[in-house]
Design an enzyme around this catalytic site. Structure first.
Site, mmCIF file in Angstrom:
data_model
loop_
_atom_site.group_PDB
_atom_site.id
_atom_site.type_symbol
_atom_site.label_atom_id
_atom_site.label_comp_id
_atom_site.label_asym_id
_atom_site.label_seq_id
_atom_site.Cartn_x
_atom_site.Cartn_y
_atom_site.Cartn_z
ATOM 1 N N HIS A 20 0.836 -1.201 0.000
ATOM 2 C CA HIS A 20 0.000 0.000 0.000
ATOM 3 C C HIS A 20 0.873 1.254 0.000
ATOM 4 C CE1 HIS A 20 -3.826 -2.150 1.240
ATOM 5 N NE2 HIS A 20 -2.895 -3.079 1.265
ATOM 6 N N ASP A 127 -5.854 5.568 2.100
ATOM 7 C CA ASP A 127 -6.044 4.184 1.697
ATOM 8 C C ASP A 127 -7.484 3.726 1.935
ATOM 9 O OD1 ASP A 127 -3.873 1.733 1.241
ATOM 10 O OD2 ASP A 127 -5.819 1.081 2.025
#
Ligand code: UDP
Length: 486
Positions: A20, A127
């Site tokens: 990520h 995110d």
């Protein structure tokens, strides 16, 4: 670039896992290189994973505003995690620590709110796994953009499952089914999906996070997608028209790491990585297979042994990243036998450099989206070995839609290694031979892969589809900022 008053102040908030963080750092660099004033928010133990890339960018960049890093403490103590345990790969036990980790992450809500109040941003890119950032951004009156980390195809596949519920009408004796309503005929096995009736208890908090993330999806400003239009045009359109999503395709973001030093600095890379690159220099073009399963996957000793034999029996030179799997499982005499023909990397590998080395001709991947897209951007055919998350969808994209993948034969969605049936050495061997072989079918895959590499490169160049979409997003955010000022 606009005047200083038009510079957008954007906060990037990545989730605490390499898969990520790496693409979000790249994305932050892309925004900064288009004139945005970028800050990345993270915690102290994650800072060393981000800082080298940021320093590298700031020292080589000709843009006036350097990327900043802002740190907030990670509440390991409050949830009973060891100090410094601030990253998914620093967990020593999935079963006992994932819930604590999820709780610690949710406790970042108030510090995040304080950061927004003190530093005043025009927009937050956060995110998918930090859904509460939407609520906090909304309270502060600023738009939140989702970074989902995946592609259009996978989003459409998930939507198909939710919208049409094909499993509900599937007779119990039948294993395979077609995902309804998609532009291509995509067949999956029941076993390749997360079985919601058998969720391992430690994953319940994660499932709750995903539920929350879906709830705030349509309320957020939109999604930035690490993909490019030409890769999956049918699914970019399907996502817009059928799912009704606002999304900007800005990838492959890893292509912003053009300089060798940027590629190697991506998350580190140790001594064996360097040796491996020197070793690759002496191999003939396209002769070496690279195998790696991303940043967090692990396997049982039985599975590792089968992998070792499969690679050896394939007869092709290989580089295999095993990282921290230990040595106990390594078959007797294996490292001596493969000397000169195979390299085991027992640490973090310089994956971008390896994939883009001309000696590498194929990639066996767990189909994590970053790895898949990095393989695409490097023009490589791939052996697909998905394990969980959206990796089984990515496999279908690589094999059925793009025609560059060969299935190794991993068919069961399972997070814990012991829950996965062992893939036999002969299956890996067969897949490697197909990926690396020189028959017509293999040549066709290679041709497609080269074509996609070229398309990827063009997409991020000035005037390319991803370059333009990023420009459109920045423009839209600037307009929004002006409205807020007026
Ligand atoms: N990666 C790397 N070296 C390694 C393992 C992984 O550079 O030894 C990078 C890889 O290039 C990719 C990321 O880590 O950018 C992994 O992301 P992916 O989505 O493929 O898998 P995940 O780790 O999220 O399962």
């Amino acid at each position: 670039m606009g005047s200083i008053h038009e510079n957008l102040k954007i906060l990037f908030f990545p989730y605490f896992a390499q898969g990520h963080m790496l693409p979000m750092i790249d994305m932050a660099k892309l925004f900064a290189s288009r004139g945005a004033d970028v800050t990345i928010l993270t915690t102290p133990a994650n800072s060393p994973l981000i800082l080298p890339a940021v320093d590298q960018f700031n020292s080589s960049s000709t843009f006036p505003i350097p990327i900043r890093l802002h740190l907030i403490p990670f509440p390991s103590d409050a949830v009973g995690l060891p100090e410094g345990c601030e990253h998914l790969s620093s967990l020593t036990s999935n079963t006992t620590q994932i819930a604590k980790f999820a709780e610690a992450v949710s406790l970042l809500r108030n510090p995040f709110d304080r950061v927004l109040k003190e530093l005043r941003f025009d927009c937050v890119v956060s995110d998918f796994f930090l859904p509460w950032t939407y609520d906090v951004a909304a309270d502060n009156g600023i738009p939140r953009i989702i970074f989902e980390g995946s592609n259009f195809f996978a989003a459409c596949a998930v939507d198909s499952l939710e919208r049409h519920k094909p499993l509900e009408s599937l007779p119990p004796e039948e294993e395979s089914f077609v995902l309804p309503g998609l532009p291509h005929r995509i067949e999956l096995l029941r076993s390749q999906l997360q079985d919601n009736t058998k969720v391992v208890p430690f994953m319940i908090p994660v499932i709750e996070i995903v539920k929350h993330a879906r709830e705030v999806y349509s309320k957020s400003f939109g999604t930035v997608v690490n993909s490019f239009y030409e890769l999956e045009p049918d699914y970019a359109e399907h996502s817009r028209k059928v799912l009704g999503r606002r999304a900007w395709h800005v990838g492959p973001v890893a292509l912003c790491n053009q300089a060798e030093v940027d590629k190697s600095g991506r998350g580190g890379g140790g001594k064996t990585g360097e040796e491996c690159l020197r070793w690759l220099d002496e191999r003939s073009p396209g002769s070496v297979l690279y195998m790696c399963f991303g940043s967090i996957c692990n396997f049982t000793a039985t599975q590792l042994k089968e992998m070792a034999m499969g690679l050896e029996d394939s007869g092709h030179p290989f580089v295999w990243v095993i990282r921290d799997a230990g040595d106990e499982w390594i078959p007797e005499g294996y490292e001596e036998r493969i000397e000169g023909r195979g390299i085991l990397i027992k640490e973090w590998a310089p994956q971008l450099l390896i994939l883009n080395h001309e000696a590498v001709g194929g990639f066996v991947t767990h189909c994590g989206w970053n790895s898949s897209l990095e393989g695409i951007a490097a023009g490589l055919p791939m052996g697909t070995w998905p394990l969980y998350a959206e990796q089984f969808f990515n496999e279908r994209l690589l094999v059925d839609v793009l025609g560059i993948g060969v299935e190794v034969g991993s068919n069961v969605f399972a997070i814990l290694p012991e829950d996965r049936p062992v893939v036999k050495a002969r299956d890996l061997e067969a897949a490697v031979r197909r990926v690396m072989g020189d028959g017509e079918e293999a040549e066709e895959r290679r041709r497609r892969a080269r074509e996609l590499k070229e398309m990827a490169r063009k997409a991020v160049e000035v005037g390319g589809s991803s370059y333009n979409d990023l420009g459109k997003l920045i423009e839209e955010l600037r307009e929004k900022k002006k409205e807020q000022i007026v």
